[in-house]
Scaffold this motif. Structure first.
Motif, mmCIF file in Angstrom:
data_model
loop_
_atom_site.group_PDB
_atom_site.id
_atom_site.type_symbol
_atom_site.label_atom_id
_atom_site.label_comp_id
_atom_site.label_asym_id
_atom_site.label_seq_id
_atom_site.Cartn_x
_atom_site.Cartn_y
_atom_site.Cartn_z
ATOM 1 N N ALA A 1 11.422 -12.273 -5.080
ATOM 2 C CA ALA A 1 11.968 -10.929 -5.296
ATOM 3 C C ALA A 1 11.228 -9.815 -4.564
ATOM 4 C CB ALA A 1 12.017 -10.630 -6.803
ATOM 5 N N PRO A 2 9.897 -9.873 -4.383
ATOM 6 C CA PRO A 2 9.240 -8.759 -3.681
ATOM 7 C C PRO A 2 9.783 -8.494 -2.276
ATOM 8 C CG PRO A 2 7.600 -10.057 -4.839
ATOM 9 C CD PRO A 2 8.897 -10.810 -4.950
ATOM 10 N N PHE A 3 10.346 -9.522 -1.606
ATOM 11 C CA PHE A 3 10.868 -9.307 -0.257
ATOM 12 C C PHE A 3 12.003 -8.284 -0.263
ATOM 13 C CE2 PHE A 3 8.985 -13.606 0.249
ATOM 14 C CZ PHE A 3 8.146 -13.326 1.319
ATOM 15 N N ASP A 4 12.791 -8.227 -1.359
ATOM 16 C CA ASP A 4 13.872 -7.243 -1.446
ATOM 17 C C ASP A 4 13.344 -5.819 -1.476
ATOM 18 O OD1 ASP A 4 15.783 -9.247 -1.497
ATOM 19 O OD2 ASP A 4 15.841 -9.351 -3.688
ATOM 20 N N TRP A 5 12.085 -5.669 -1.858
ATOM 21 C CA TRP A 5 11.483 -4.331 -1.995
ATOM 22 C C TRP A 5 10.527 -4.012 -0.860
ATOM 23 C CZ3 TRP A 5 12.940 -1.045 -5.927
ATOM 24 C CH2 TRP A 5 13.782 -1.610 -6.892
ATOM 25 N N GLY A 6 10.534 -4.852 0.174
ATOM 26 C CA GLY A 6 9.704 -4.590 1.342
ATOM 27 C C GLY A 6 8.282 -5.076 1.229
ATOM 28 N N PHE A 7 8.002 -5.946 0.249
ATOM 29 C CA PHE A 7 6.672 -6.497 0.065
ATOM 30 C C PHE A 7 6.717 -8.004 0.281
ATOM 31 C CE2 PHE A 7 6.686 -2.792 -2.787
ATOM 32 C CZ PHE A 7 5.522 -2.148 -2.421
ATOM 33 N N SER A 8 5.612 -8.569 0.722
ATOM 34 C CA SER A 8 5.420 -9.999 0.565
ATOM 35 C C SER A 8 4.842 -10.231 -0.825
ATOM 36 C CB SER A 8 4.450 -10.534 1.626
ATOM 37 O OG SER A 8 3.130 -10.083 1.354
ATOM 38 N N PRO A 9 4.953 -11.444 -1.371
ATOM 39 C CA PRO A 9 4.342 -11.690 -2.688
ATOM 40 C C PRO A 9 2.853 -11.355 -2.725
ATOM 41 C CG PRO A 9 5.850 -13.458 -2.133
ATOM 42 C CD PRO A 9 5.749 -12.593 -0.917
ATOM 43 N N LEU A 10 2.141 -11.641 -1.646
ATOM 44 C CA LEU A 10 0.708 -11.332 -1.627
ATOM 45 C C LEU A 10 0.476 -9.828 -1.602
ATOM 46 C CD1 LEU A 10 -2.205 -12.255 -1.553
ATOM 47 C CD2 LEU A 10 -2.022 -12.462 0.938
ATOM 48 N N ASN A 11 1.255 -9.094 -0.801
ATOM 49 C CA ASN A 11 1.120 -7.629 -0.773
ATOM 50 C C ASN A 11 1.400 -7.030 -2.140
ATOM 51 O OD1 ASN A 11 2.630 -7.380 2.529
ATOM 52 N ND2 ASN A 11 0.480 -7.657 1.963
ATOM 53 N N ASP A 12 2.421 -7.538 -2.804
ATOM 54 C CA ASP A 12 2.770 -7.060 -4.139
ATOM 55 C C ASP A 12 1.619 -7.312 -5.110
ATOM 56 O OD1 ASP A 12 4.313 -6.227 -6.401
ATOM 57 O OD2 ASP A 12 4.891 -8.316 -6.750
ATOM 58 N N GLN A 13 1.037 -8.497 -5.036
ATOM 59 C CA GLN A 13 -0.102 -8.827 -5.907
ATOM 60 C C GLN A 13 -1.294 -7.933 -5.608
ATOM 61 O OE1 GLN A 13 -1.081 -13.079 -6.729
ATOM 62 N NE2 GLN A 13 -3.011 -12.568 -5.721
ATOM 63 N N GLN A 14 -1.537 -7.677 -4.325
ATOM 64 C CA GLN A 14 -2.643 -6.797 -3.946
ATOM 65 C C GLN A 14 -2.439 -5.378 -4.466
ATOM 66 O OE1 GLN A 14 -2.379 -7.507 0.264
ATOM 67 N NE2 GLN A 14 -4.011 -9.036 0.266
ATOM 68 N N LEU A 15 -1.194 -4.897 -4.396
ATOM 69 C CA LEU A 15 -0.902 -3.570 -4.932
ATOM 70 C C LEU A 15 -1.136 -3.539 -6.432
ATOM 71 C CD1 LEU A 15 0.169 -0.699 -4.684
ATOM 72 C CD2 LEU A 15 2.498 -1.631 -4.841
ATOM 73 N N GLY A 16 -0.706 -4.594 -7.129
ATOM 74 C CA GLY A 16 -0.951 -4.668 -8.565
ATOM 75 C C GLY A 16 -2.434 -4.658 -8.884
ATOM 76 N N GLY A 17 -3.217 -5.399 -8.105
ATOM 77 C CA GLY A 17 -4.660 -5.391 -8.320
ATOM 78 C C GLY A 17 -5.265 -4.025 -8.091
ATOM 79 N N LEU A 18 -4.802 -3.334 -7.050
ATOM 80 C CA LEU A 18 -5.312 -1.984 -6.783
ATOM 81 C C LEU A 18 -4.953 -1.019 -7.910
ATOM 82 C CD1 LEU A 18 -4.607 -1.649 -2.958
ATOM 83 C CD2 LEU A 18 -6.852 -1.700 -4.064
ATOM 84 N N ILE A 19 -3.762 -1.177 -8.487
ATOM 85 C CA ILE A 19 -3.383 -0.311 -9.609
ATOM 86 C C ILE A 19 -4.315 -0.546 -10.788
ATOM 87 C CG2 ILE A 19 -1.567 0.121 -11.327
ATOM 88 C CD1 ILE A 19 0.461 -0.486 -9.071
ATOM 89 N N MET A 20 -4.634 -1.810 -11.069
ATOM 90 C CA MET A 20 -5.598 -2.118 -12.133
ATOM 91 C C MET A 20 -6.979 -1.561 -11.808
ATOM 92 S SD MET A 20 -5.206 -6.023 -13.389
ATOM 93 C CE MET A 20 -3.977 -6.530 -14.584
ATOM 94 N N TRP A 21 -7.312 -1.572 -10.546
ATOM 95 C CA TRP A 21 -8.658 -1.241 -10.100
ATOM 96 C C TRP A 21 -8.899 0.264 -10.076
ATOM 97 C CZ3 TRP A 21 -10.692 -3.364 -4.741
ATOM 98 C CH2 TRP A 21 -12.091 -3.285 -4.721
ATOM 99 N N VAL A 22 -7.903 1.037 -9.641
ATOM 100 C CA VAL A 22 -8.135 2.477 -9.449
ATOM 101 C C VAL A 22 -7.293 3.341 -10.391
ATOM 102 C CG1 VAL A 22 -8.246 4.350 -7.774
ATOM 103 C CG2 VAL A 22 -8.795 2.018 -7.044
ATOM 104 N N PRO A 23 -5.954 3.431 -10.220
ATOM 105 C CA PRO A 23 -5.183 4.349 -11.086
ATOM 106 C C PRO A 23 -5.306 4.045 -12.573
ATOM 107 C CG PRO A 23 -3.859 3.650 -9.206
ATOM 108 C CD PRO A 23 -5.090 2.799 -9.204
ATOM 109 N N ALA A 24 -5.499 2.764 -12.935
ATOM 110 C CA ALA A 24 -5.628 2.434 -14.352
ATOM 111 C C ALA A 24 -6.844 3.090 -14.984
ATOM 112 C CB ALA A 24 -5.698 0.915 -14.540
ATOM 113 N N GLY A 25 -7.795 3.504 -14.143
ATOM 114 C CA GLY A 25 -8.966 4.179 -14.689
ATOM 115 C C GLY A 25 -8.678 5.575 -15.211
#
Length: 237
Positions: free
Chosen positions: A190-214
């Motif tokens: 599904a991430p390909f429909d949104w312009g992401f690869s699965p790995l890019n999507d996972q990396q974005l999720g990790g960054l959200i946990m890492w920075v904005p979640a603070g």
């Protein structure tokens, strides 16, 4: 709901970008549960905001988007454990100050356990497991925040535990950001429909946990510090 309906994503199939704003979740059981919760804690402003945060997570199109994108699921989980849970906890604090170590360890273990690939994929493909995931995350987070936000809790201790809550989430986010491959089979296409690869999507999720979640942890820490300063000024006066 029949047993056949359980073997699917609770929020429905992964949506295409063109239909995302049509994908509101109007599950009557969910709406009834939110209504009961609103009646229980919604008389205070923080309780009402907590219920609103849960509605954003489960009723709005974010619910459907999280079926497509891991990064959207991360936003969903941050809303649960760092926004809705402390808002509800502040409307329903513990009666007496208590140690927060056990609630911290339990809530951390629950968050990490549900991000194991096998557990995560199960939760997003089987409705009973999905609700076990959601309820365990929100309940353990509320117990943690009730202890931290107890009005007579030691301010320095509360700040330390809030910092610990953020750090464990940031560490999990860093691991997901730097993982060499995508981990979750449920998000393999599904991430390909949104312009992401699965790995890019996972990396974005990790960054959200890492920075904005603070940010919500920072806000709650500021509130605890301000309350401590006011209490100190009152004693000095």
């Amino acid at each position: 709901m029949s047993p056949e309906d359980w073997n699917q994503i609770y929020c429905g199939p992964a949506p295409a970008p063109a239909e995302i704003w049509l994908r509101w979740n109007l599950d009557p059981i969910l709406l009834l549960a939110l209504g009961i919760l609103a009646f229980s804690v919604g008389r205070s402003r923080s309780g009402a905001l907590g219920v609103a945060a849960l509605a954003l997570a489960f009723v709005s199109p974010l619910c459907a988007l999280s079926a497509s994108l891991f990064s959207a699921r991360v936003v969903h989980h941050v809303l649960l454990v760092a926004v809705a849970a402390p808002l509800i906890a502040s409307a329903w604090p513990a009666r007496e100050p208590r140690p927060a170590a056990a609630p911290f360890l339990i809530s951390t273990a629950v968050l990490w356990a549900w991000h194991l690939p096998s557990a995560y994929d199960l939760a997003l493909s089987w409705v009973p497991a999905y609700w076990i995931m959601q309820l365990s995350l929100i309940v353990t987070a509320i117990v943690f925040w009730r202890t931290i936000l107890q009005p007579r809790q030691n301010g320095g201790y509360a700040l330390l535990m809030i910092l610990g809550g953020y750090m464990q989430m940031a560490f999990l986010g860093a691991l997901l950001t730097f993982a060499p491959a995508s981990l979750y089979a449920i998000h393999a296409v599904a991430p390909f429909d949104w312009g992401f690869s699965p790995l890019n999507d996972q990396q974005l999720g990790g960054l959200i946990m890492w920075v904005p979640a603070g940010l919500p942890y920072l806000a709650w820490g500021a509130m605890v510090a301000r309350r401590g300063w006011r209490a100190m000024d009152g004693r000095l006066a």
